[in-house]
Design a protein around this motif. Structure first.
Motif, PDB file in Angstrom:
ATOM      1  N   ILE A  29       0.842  -1.205   0.000  1.00  0.00           N
ATOM      2  CA  ILE A  29       0.000   0.000   0.000  1.00  0.00           C
ATOM      3  C   ILE A  29       0.871   1.247   0.000  1.00  0.00           C
ATOM      4  O   ILE A  29       0.696   2.139  -0.832  1.00  0.00           O
ATOM      5  N   THR A  30       1.826   1.322   0.925  1.00  0.00           N
ATOM      6  CA  THR A  30       2.660   2.520   0.987  1.00  0.00           C
ATOM      7  C   THR A  30       3.538   2.634  -0.247  1.00  0.00           C
ATOM      8  O   THR A  30       3.706   3.727  -0.796  1.00  0.00           O
ATOM      9  N   GLY A  31       4.087   1.523  -0.712  1.00  0.00           N
ATOM     10  CA  GLY A  31       4.925   1.547  -1.916  1.00  0.00           C
ATOM     11  C   GLY A  31       4.140   1.977  -3.145  1.00  0.00           C
ATOM     12  O   GLY A  31       4.617   2.789  -3.947  1.00  0.00           O
ATOM     13  N   GLY A  32       2.939   1.445  -3.305  1.00  0.00           N
ATOM     14  CA  GLY A  32       2.108   1.812  -4.451  1.00  0.00           C
ATOM     15  C   GLY A  32       1.709   3.272  -4.416  1.00  0.00           C
ATOM     16  O   GLY A  32       1.714   3.961  -5.447  1.00  0.00           O
ATOM     17  N   MET A  33       1.372   3.772  -3.236  1.00  0.00           N
ATOM     18  CA  MET A  33       1.010   5.184  -3.121  1.00  0.00           C
ATOM     19  C   MET A  33       2.213   6.081  -3.353  1.00  0.00           C
ATOM     20  O   MET A  33       2.104   7.141  -3.974  1.00  0.00           O
ATOM     21  N   GLN A  34       3.379   5.667  -2.871  1.00  0.00           N
ATOM     22  CA  GLN A  34       4.580   6.462  -3.092  1.00  0.00           C
ATOM     23  C   GLN A  34       4.951   6.501  -4.565  1.00  0.00           C
ATOM     24  O   GLN A  34       5.317   7.553  -5.083  1.00  0.00           O
ATOM     25  N   MET A  83     -11.281  -1.734  -6.608  1.00  0.00           N
ATOM     26  CA  MET A  83     -10.263  -2.650  -7.128  1.00  0.00           C
ATOM     27  C   MET A  83      -9.976  -2.412  -8.610  1.00  0.00           C
ATOM     28  O   MET A  83      -8.921  -2.797  -9.095  1.00  0.00           O
ATOM     29  N   SER A  84     -10.898  -1.781  -9.326  1.00  0.00           N
ATOM     30  CA  SER A  84     -10.654  -1.520 -10.750  1.00  0.00           C
ATOM     31  C   SER A  84      -9.869  -0.224 -10.967  1.00  0.00           C
ATOM     32  O   SER A  84      -9.462   0.069 -12.088  1.00  0.00           O
ATOM     33  N   ALA A 112      -5.098  -1.334  -8.395  1.00  0.00           N
ATOM     34  CA  ALA A 112      -4.673  -2.542  -9.108  1.00  0.00           C
ATOM     35  C   ALA A 112      -3.163  -2.729  -8.991  1.00  0.00           C
ATOM     36  O   ALA A 112      -2.677  -3.858  -8.805  1.00  0.00           O
ATOM     37  N   GLY A 113      -2.405  -1.635  -9.071  1.00  0.00           N
ATOM     38  CA  GLY A 113      -0.954  -1.717  -8.903  1.00  0.00           C
ATOM     39  C   GLY A 113      -0.567  -2.142  -7.499  1.00  0.00           C
ATOM     40  O   GLY A 113       0.346  -2.959  -7.314  1.00  0.00           O
ATOM     41  N   GLN A 161       1.423  -5.628  -6.347  1.00  0.00           N
ATOM     42  CA  GLN A 161       2.589  -5.638  -5.455  1.00  0.00           C
ATOM     43  C   GLN A 161       2.353  -6.563  -4.270  1.00  0.00           C
ATOM     44  O   GLN A 161       3.238  -7.320  -3.868  1.00  0.00           O
ATOM     45  N   ALA A 162       1.155  -6.480  -3.682  1.00  0.00           N
ATOM     46  CA  ALA A 162       0.835  -7.316  -2.519  1.00  0.00           C
ATOM     47  C   ALA A 162       0.806  -8.792  -2.899  1.00  0.00           C
ATOM     48  O   ALA A 162       1.345  -9.635  -2.174  1.00  0.00           O
TER      49      ALA A 162
END
Length: 177
Positions: free
Chosen positions: A39-44, A73-74, A79-80, A84-85
């Motif tokens: 979550i944090t990686g995708g947002m960053q 989720m769409s 989705a990214g 990652q998760a």
């Protein structure tokens, strides 16, 4: 902000992670940490992709990107994060794609939906856009972020009941357990 996000992950992980025989109980915190990192990686990554990225992230957190589970989720950002998760769970725990996808599909919409709801609730200050963007804009979850979390819990943070789980999380970050 990270400790509140981990609290949401813990709240939404009971069936998907804690009660899941594919993830041994001693690895529950590691699995939750994997989702937190995604979550944090995708947002960053989104925040660092320029002005359009920040606008997209603000739109997601502002609830303009589909608040329903399937709508959320769409969203391409979500989705990214999900990919990652899923990849992290497959790599760390040897899960198959369908098992890891199932876990993420059970946890991620609830966590992000709660985060969006709390961000937009004027009576709930546990998440706010300024704090979220501040964490995301610095481009990394670094030792100062980890020390900030640790300091809050060692100093008797407000979420006393969650301290054990987060203590396990911090132990997992530094090779404990």
């Amino acid at each position: 902000m990270l400790e509140q996000l981990m609290g949401l992950i813990q709240d939404h992980s009971q069936d998907a992670i804690v009660n899941n025989p594919a993830i041994p109980n001693e690895h529950n915190n590691d699995a939750m940490q994997t989702i937190l990192g995604a979550i944090t990686g995708g947002m960053q990554q989104q925040a660092q992709s320029g002005q359009g990225g920040l606008a997209g992230l603000a739109g997601l957190l502002g609830g303009q990107a589909g608040n329903g589970g399937s709508g959320l989720m769409s969203n391409p950002i979500v989705a990214g994060i999900a990919q990652q998760a899923i990849g992290g769970l497959m790599q760390k725990f040897g899960l198959g794609n369908s098992a890891a996808s199932g876990i993420v599909a059970q946890v991620l919409p609830g966590v992000l939906g709660s985060m969006i709801s709390k961000t937009n609730d004027p009576n709930d200050n546990s998440f706010n856009m300024t704090d979220i963007m501040g964490v995301m804009a610095d481009g990394k979850v670094d030792m100062s972020d980890v020390m900030n979390i640790a300091g809050k819990f060692m100093g008797g943070g407000q979420q006393g009941g969650a301290a054990g789980g987060l203590g396990g999380l911090l132990g997992g970050l530094f090779g404990g357990k």
